[in-house]
Write a protein that holds these residues in place. Structure first.
Motif: not given
Length: 178
Positions: A79-84
Motif C-alpha cells: 500500500s502506497v498510502q501507508n505512511e510507515l
C-alpha cells in the motif's frame, strides 16, 4: 476461456531524492559516439530491503552503468498510502541514490508502486522501455521456486525489456561487488 484484461491504472508515488546529489551535466559529445551513448540509457533496478537487491544494484553500477545513464529504482509495496511503509521505502531509495551517484555519477529516479512485485516491475519496464531490468534473487533451488514462486522468474517470462537477474554467490554471503 476468456482472457481477463489487467488494470491499466495503478497506484504509485514518486520519491523526491535528496538535494545533496548535484545535477549531472550532459556529457560532452564526441563525433565517434553513437546517439545512445550521448543520450544515455534507462536502466530499471528493482529494489527491496534485502541484501540481494543491494548486491544486484552494485553489480549494475560496476558492470552495466555509464555516466550518461539514468537509474530508475522501482520498489513494490502492498500500500502506497501507508505512511510507515512509504517512509521506510523513501529512506531506502535515498540511500541507494546517493550510493549510485557516489560510485558512478549516474542520475536516479525512484518510484514506489503498489502491487505484486513481478507485475509492478514488468509494468514499469513497459512504461520506461529500459535497456535492462536488473534485479536480485535469493538463489533458491528449482523446487523452492516452483512451490513458492519467484519474482525473477516471473519477470524473466513476462518482461518485454531484457531482465538481468543477479544470483549471489554462496561464498560472497552479504558482501557486495564493490
Amino acid at each position: 476461456m476468456e482472457t481477463v484484461p489487467e488494470e491499466v491504472e495503478y497506484s504509485w508515488r514518486e520519491v523526491v531524492l535528496p538535494a545533496l546529489i548535484p545535477v549531472v551535466q550532459e556529457p560532452v559529445e564526441l563525433d565517434r559516439e553513437t546517439g545512445e551513448r550521448r543520450r544515455g540509457r534507462d536502466i530499471v533496478v528493482a529494489v527491496d530491503h534485502g541484501p540481494n537487491s543491494r548486491h544486484a544494484l552494485h553489480w549494475a553500477l560496476v558492470h552495466l552503468c555509464r555516466l550518461a545513464d539514468t537509474l530508475h529504482f522501482v520498489h513494490a509495496v502492498s500500500s502506497v498510502q501507508n505512511e510507515l511503509v512509504y517512509e521506510a521505502s523513501q529512506q531506502l531509495m535515498e540511500t541507494l541514490a546517493v550510493e549510485a551517484f557516489q560510485i558512478t555519477m549516474v542520475r536516479s529516479h525512484a518510484r514506489i508502486v503498489e502491487g505484486d512485485a513481478g507485475k509492478v516491475i514488468c509494468r514499469e519496464a513497459e512504461r520506461l522501455k529500459p535497456a535492462a531490468v536488473v534485479m536480485g534473487t535469493r538463489g533458491r533451488n528449482l523446487m523452492q521456486s516452483v512451490l513458492q514462486g519467484s519474482v525473477g522468474e516471473y519477470c524473466f517470462h513476462h518482461c518485454k525489456a531484457a531482465p538481468v537477474i543477479i544470483v549471489p554467490g554462496k561464498e560472497a554471503g552479504d558482501q557486495s561487488v564493490l
